[in-house]
Design a protein around this motif. Structure first.
Motif, short mmCIF file in Angstrom:
data_model
loop_
_atom_site.label_atom_id
_atom_site.label_comp_id
_atom_site.label_asym_id
_atom_site.label_seq_id
_atom_site.Cartn_x
_atom_site.Cartn_y
_atom_site.Cartn_z
N SER A 1 69.52 87.98 63.80
CA SER A 1 70.10 88.56 65.00
C SER A 1 69.20 88.26 66.18
N GLY B 1 65.24 98.81 60.59
CA GLY B 1 64.00 98.26 61.13
C GLY B 1 64.11 98.02 62.63
N ALA B 2 65.31 98.10 63.15
CA ALA B 2 65.53 97.92 64.59
C ALA B 2 65.70 99.28 65.25
N GLN C 1 70.95 93.43 61.05
CA GLN C 1 69.89 92.61 61.66
C GLN C 1 68.76 92.32 60.68
N GLY C 2 68.99 92.59 59.42
CA GLY C 2 68.01 92.28 58.39
C GLY C 2 68.75 91.70 57.20
N GLN D 1 64.34 81.97 66.07
CA GLN D 1 64.48 83.20 66.86
C GLN D 1 65.16 84.27 66.02
N ASP D 2 64.57 85.45 65.99
CA ASP D 2 65.17 86.53 65.19
C ASP D 2 64.68 87.86 65.74
N HIS D 3 65.20 88.94 65.17
CA HIS D 3 64.87 90.28 65.67
C HIS D 3 63.47 90.68 65.21
N ALA D 4 62.72 91.25 66.14
CA ALA D 4 61.33 91.63 65.84
C ALA D 4 61.23 92.84 64.92
N GLY D 5 62.34 93.55 64.71
CA GLY D 5 62.27 94.74 63.86
C GLY D 5 62.55 94.46 62.40
N PRO D 6 63.81 94.18 62.05
CA PRO D 6 64.19 94.15 60.64
C PRO D 6 63.83 92.84 59.93
N THR D 7 63.19 91.91 60.61
CA THR D 7 62.86 90.63 59.97
C THR D 7 61.49 90.73 59.31
N PRO D 8 61.44 90.68 57.98
CA PRO D 8 60.16 90.85 57.28
C PRO D 8 59.16 89.76 57.69
N GLU E 1 68.75 96.85 75.02
CA GLU E 1 67.89 95.80 74.47
C GLU E 1 66.47 95.83 75.04
N ARG F 1 56.17 97.96 64.14
CA ARG F 1 57.15 98.88 63.54
C ARG F 1 56.78 99.15 62.09
N ASN G 1 61.24 92.09 71.94
CA ASN G 1 61.77 92.37 70.61
C ASN G 1 62.51 91.21 69.97
#
Lengths: 415, 415
Positions: free
Chosen positions: B377, B351-352, B189-190, A220-227, B125, B284, A271
């Protein structure tokens, strides 16, 4: 001797109002308050019909009409629980046709050497507690009582606690008892009878069923900054397996059906990369060997998809019901009833599981099918014409009377 | 002038206990009872710090420390809601560093021409009510207040009713107000800051974000007797699109990230063919044109998958936040603070999404990032080292003091 169509229709209406959905379907999931209300009404009717009513450890309700001799009873039955957005025929119809048969026997003063009774089974659908047919499974000794008691719903509530809560945790042992026969009337839930314009199916048996549970453990991780390159997405794996299950059915072909009906994602928000996905796989086929093949293909598909995404996945093949062949004498009794009624019929195999599948391990068992409009069920559109239901209920009455050893006097009136 | 590390850590512990999960994460979803308890504690602390506290129509909490002149305030802030199994840093950290900055200014008797304040945003969120950042979106005039009020959670509860229920439906208009600047400290978060061993990110802007919702209308039916050839399975289509979304990211490449985080199946039981499947798609990218391309590819993927299965599917592209460029003066103020502190830093793109994204439409805006361990995150493993947090909080303090026009006297003590 014939059933009372108007009385049957009235009972169907009354019971169908308990848990009715706005679109005319039924939502009466096992061991909910509505299930209790449905059971209470059935018990009241059963007592009004003079039956001796008992409840066993799994909440199965028995009602027995005495015979003239100390012989094992003929039981009819089905279940009264539904899927969440189901219809008013699946299960309920079999219970009410059994009740109508008993009411008719009473009305006619029919005397049968074997007692005749009905059973209302608990949690047949498996929508809330898995596996399906759990209460007949316990009765047949195929599922340990303790396992059934500890089955949990989505919210973690145990089956035994819910049985107690609704007042249907009975004391009668849930074990095989002597039975002359078990007969279940049910909607076909498939398209065959309707396509062939036949009001009645003489069921010869039930396909083999295998249920598996797959759990994918992603990160589980963030949908934005995770490549994209660092992701381990549980849902991507689950989705690949859903496609794979469809492919298995295509490759094997024949009568195999394969379904992913349930899929749960955690945390299930837009997200977050899904950290966990779990889902059900349902395979059915008349041949055991086909199921074996499908299950090992499933294992391979899960392994490959998990490996590609760099995640761990577990497959549990947790429930299997073998191909069931119904008893020849009971099947013949149903067929003879159809002939007596002069209504169109054919022999047919059930693609759906029923409590009759477990009951076949206890006593001579058979089933009667009535048509499903457009073959549809487990949905609010589920429908069977009252003319067809009348044929089915009369076949149940006649076959039951025959199996209960109704003498020439009764038989004369009956036939 | 420096923040009090021990006091900040103590506040983090105290607030982190409200909604703490057994595994040390945080489950304090927007407008739940735990969110209320968290808000109540923050309001108490804000009042104890002498701030004038108000609540607006979206439940955003404002606390202001007067300036020496009638000028627009500098605001710091973030959100106090979490995802269901989230961590104790996302959001909460920015709110507490803002509070710690104000406590430090008090302690030092700092006098600033501009008032300095903090904002606690509602439902950043988007885990419970969509879209995310809904309250800053309303404030910036990008989301109509009525739409936000009518946003519903999974159980059909409206945002406005839940705001009222927890006692945070305020009367202050939720509209742009004069602000000198808005500054938000947040975890990265990255993986970048950690990989480069830098305690501080000077955020230059935020990527563009697009959220879509796809609903597939299949035909719910029984998983047993329904032949494969007649099926219209909503989940099979959804699964194909989940795979397709991954393919879109692969084909476009670059910085695009693509996620299906939420998927709901109806009726979601093992033995019914799914009649409906709905899911989220999150794209994104720093470039708007890339999002345009991804969205039209999504449309095509959905159309093709739905056609193959013979079902209807709807795609709603319901939320889009454009690429945000932060204000040069604010970005410079953060960078100068980092230089003053002598701590390693770099310019970075987020990225978030953050409330700062909408705030940038109202006033000069910037952000400060602190590292996320393993870049993780929106999960219970979320963690940032206290040393890094101290650097970040001090950078927030210094940048805020500078933007608030702290004179030579204060600045001298400050720097």
């Amino acid at each position: 001797m014939r059933i009372n169509r108007a009385r049957l229709a009235e009972s169907m209406d009354a019971l169908g109002r308990i848990g009715e959905t706005p679109r005319g379907g039924l939502n009466r999931v096992a061991l909910t308050d509505d299930d209790r209300r449905g059971r209470d009404l059935l018990v009241r009717w059963m007592k009004e019909a003079g039956l001796a009513v008992t409840v066993d450890q799994m909440g199965n309700i028995f009602g027995v009409r005495p015979g003239t001799e100390a012989r094992p009873p003929v039981f009819m039955g089905s279940h009264a629980d539904s899927v969440p957005t189901g219809g008013k025929y699946d299960g309920q119809l079999g219970v009410l046709c059994a009740l109508e048969t008993l009411r008719t026997l009473n009305e006619r003063g029919a005397r049968t050497p074997h007692p005749v009774g009905m059973i209302v089974f608990t949690n047949e659908e498996g929508a809330r507690f898995q596996p399906a047919m759990i209460a007949s499974g316990v009765m047949a000794g195929k599922i340990p009582l303790e396992d059934a008691y500890n089955a949990r719903d989505r919210d973690g509530r145990r089956l035994v606690d819910e049985l107690e809560r609704i007042g249907y945790l009975g004391s009668e042992p849930c074990v095989p008892r002597p039975m002359r026969a078990y007969l279940e009337l049910h909607i076909e839930q498939g398209p065959i009878l309707e396509e062939e314009h036949l009001p009645l199916g003489v069921v010869e048996g039930i396909v083999a069923i295998a249920w598996s549970r797959v759990t994918v453990h992603g990160v589980q991780d963030h949908a934005g900054p995770t490549p994209m390159r660092t992701r381990h997405d549980a849902l991507v794996v689950a989705a690949e397996v859903v496609g794979g299950v469809r492919q298995i059915a295509r490759k094997i072909g024949g009568d195999l059906v394969a379904t992913v009906g349930r899929l749960d994602v955690v945390p299930n928000i837009p997200n977050a990369i899904p950290g966990r996905a779990s889902f059900s796989v349902d395979f059915r086929d008349p041949r055991e060997s086909t199921l074996d093949r499908a299950l090992s293909m499933l294992d391979r598909v899960v392994r490959a998809a998990a490996k590609r995404e760099g995640v761990r996945a577990e497959v549990e093949h947790y429930w299997r019901v073998p191909r069931t062949f119904f008893d020849r004498e009971v099947v013949d009794a149903v067929e003879e009833a159809a002939l007596t009624l002069g209504c169109g019929h054919r022999r047919i195999l059930s693609g759906a599981g029923h409590d009759a599948q477990y009951m076949a391990a206890i006593c001579p068992t058979g089933m009667i099918f009535v048509p499903s409009r457009a073959g549809r069920s487990h949905c609010e559109e589920e429908f069977t014409d009252l003319d067809d239901i009348e044929h089915g209920a009369n076949a149940l009455l006649l076959a039951c009377a025959r199996l209960a050893g109704a003498g020439p006097a009764t038989a004369g009136r009956a036939l």
